[in-house]
Scaffold this active site. Structure first.
Site: not given
Length: 523
Positions: A322, A351, A454
């Site tokens: 950000e 793994h 937003k």
């Protein structure tokens, strides 16, 4: 080669004796010549950081100071008023936590609070979640922590189910600077509804961390919530863990947050110096620049070899991405900057994706976090070797295997995972992000992409309201509804919105051979 690497390790290791922390960049491939070439730019970065700490406008987009460093050193704040606000907020959080723990502040029906439900998103969730997981547990937790960090109703219901019958002894803390953040507001409304249905007064179980005069602040004051703590406009969400955002829930949980602040302050001192070789944040910033060509050309893989640091990579994703993921530089030029961050923990990832790191595309560099003290059991699972020895061996082995195939890595070594160390790690990366942003000439403290998201989401919800009003008993296609609401260009979005409404019983959908032939009507 090993002899040369040993010499590089000795000459390039950056140590912070006050914290027992070190940074090894010997496997990243830069030399004294690179440091000298970068020195003019780094000197400018140091000057910008010095000015920031003295109260300069460091976020020009919003005409704001950036003061998260003052949170752990109030005496450095640019005005006595700000210094007093910081000290008062810490004292208030400390006092409130003590009263909650003693039972002086108690829930409506029970003698004590036993659980803490934190509602927030982004910086108001990632930091507190990381710290709670890293430092909490039996022997520490005075309140058992729970988190709601999304507007997912199923996720909210699952967390409330985990609390179960203990809702009447749960303290809820709501964190939102504006009080209008949709995800946090929605979580608060859903949780308050559950309290009400249980016959409980939400206000008698609630505290807020918010901006003065915000919607949330006014609601908490009007309803008589148990406590209110401040958020200031000069602290961004992703750098707010050492503000009330992190301090209040941490203290309530039972974590020694003042020691966390002390660790952050000690790292600030170490990373404030202009000597590159002695400044681990400057070395990190230079390493990122070298590894990514100053253009984000490679990803950062974060591999802490300690279960308690599992959420560290999630925390760093927001802090780094950000802050650095910017389309424009400070001059308004398009630069498309950023560094991708991903990771989990070792040795689990050996793994999983370490296979690709070792043998696949070389588009990354690794940040190992090495923890010296094992903790837990000292049982020898093999002659002379504990489970902790295996974990440490896997770290060193993976580091060696990557280096043998020309994969760069740096290693941060810490003595243990405790509040002081966690505070230091937070401060280390905060400073590195700020310095690197100066090197690439971008604003690390705004978030236009987040704001754009937003606004787009608000537009979708507005379109949904219009679509619902346009539904009738007569089946209509998405194109017809789009035309009816005056948004023919939004047919695709409307189709997806209506499909979602139908799946949740709020409209009726008749599927067609393709989306354009599907129809929708009112229920």
């Amino acid at each position: 080669m090993n002899v040369d690497l040993w010499k590089r390790f000795q000459s390039s290791l950056c140590q912070v004796p006050a914290l027992g922390i070190s940074l090894d960049v010997s496997r990243m491939g830069f030399d004294d010549g690179f440091v000298e070439r970068m020195r003019p730019a780094l000197d400018e970065a140091f000057a910008a950081m010095d000015a920031l700490e003295k109260g300069a406008i460091a976020n020009p987009d919003e005409d704001r100071m950036v003061g998260h460093y003052w949170l752990r050193a109030p005496e450095l704040a640019p005005t006595p008023e700000i210094a007093a606000e910081i000290r008062d907020a810490l004292a208030a959080a400390r006092d409130f936590a003590a009263k909650v723990h003693s039972g002086a502040v108690k829930p409506q029906r029970k003698p004590r609070f036993t659980k803490l439900l934190s509602i927030g998103i982004g910086g108001s969730a990632l930091g507190p979640e990381f710290v709670a997981d890293a430092l909490g547990g039996p022997g520490v937790d005075k309140l058992q922590p729970h988190f709601i960090d999304n507007t997912d109703p199923d996720g909210i219901a699952r967390e409330l189910a985990r609390i179960g019958d203990a809702l009447d002894e749960t303290l809820t803390i709501v964190m939102s600077k504006s009080g209008g953040t949709p995800e946090t507001r929605n979580g608060m409304l859903e949780v308050a509804d559950v309290y009400e249905k249980a016959g409980l007064d939400f206000a008698k179980h609630a505290a807020a961390v918010t901006g003065a005069g915000s919607k949330l602040d006014k609601t908490a004051a009007e309803q008589g919530w148990l406590a209110r703590f401040p958020m200031w406009d000069w602290v961004g969400g992703r750098t707010s863990e050492t503000s009330a955002v992190g301090i209040a829930p941490g203290l309530l949980q039972g974590i020694d947050m003042e020691e966390l602040l002390a660790g952050a302050a000690a790292m600030d001192v170490a990373t404030r110096v202009h000597d590159v070789a002695a400044n681990p944040a400057a070395l990190l910033a230079l390493t990122w620049y070298l590894a990514t060509d100053g253009k984000g050309a490679k990803d950062m893989v974060v591999l802490p070899y300690k279960d308690r640091l599992l959420l560290f990579s999630r925390y760093l994703q927001q802090l780094v991405m950000e802050s650095l993921g910017k389309r424009l530089d400070l001059g308004g030029n398009r630069v498309d900057q950023g560094i991708n961050v991903f990771g989990n923990k070792g040795s689990t990832d050996q793994h999983a994706y370490v296979q690709q790191l070792r043998d696949g595309v070389n588009n990354f560099f690794v940040t190992f976090v090495r923890v010296l003290e094992d903790g837990g059991s000292a049982l020898e699972v093999e002659s002379g070797a504990t489970a902790g020895d295996f974990l440490h061996g896997f770290l060193l082995g993976t580091r060696e295997a990557l280096f043998a195939n020309d994969r760069g890595s740096l290693t941060i070594t810490v003595p243990r995972v405790d509040p002081r160390t966690v505070g230091a790690l937070i401060a280390l990366f905060e400073r590195a992000v700020g310095l690197y942003a100066s090197l690439i000439f971008i604003n690390a403290y705004n978030q236009p992409g987040v704001e754009a998201g937003k606004k787009a989401a608000a537009g979708v919800l507005s379109l949904q309201a219009k679509a619902r009003a346009a539904l009738s008993a007569t089946p209509q296609t998405a194109d017809q509804i789009a035309a009816a609401v005056g948004a023919p260009e939004a047919a695709e979005t409307l189709y997806l919105v209506l499909e979602h409404l139908a799946a949740n019983g709020r409209a009726v959908m008749t599927p067609g051979a393709n989306p354009g032939l599907s129809t929708f009507r009112s229920k």
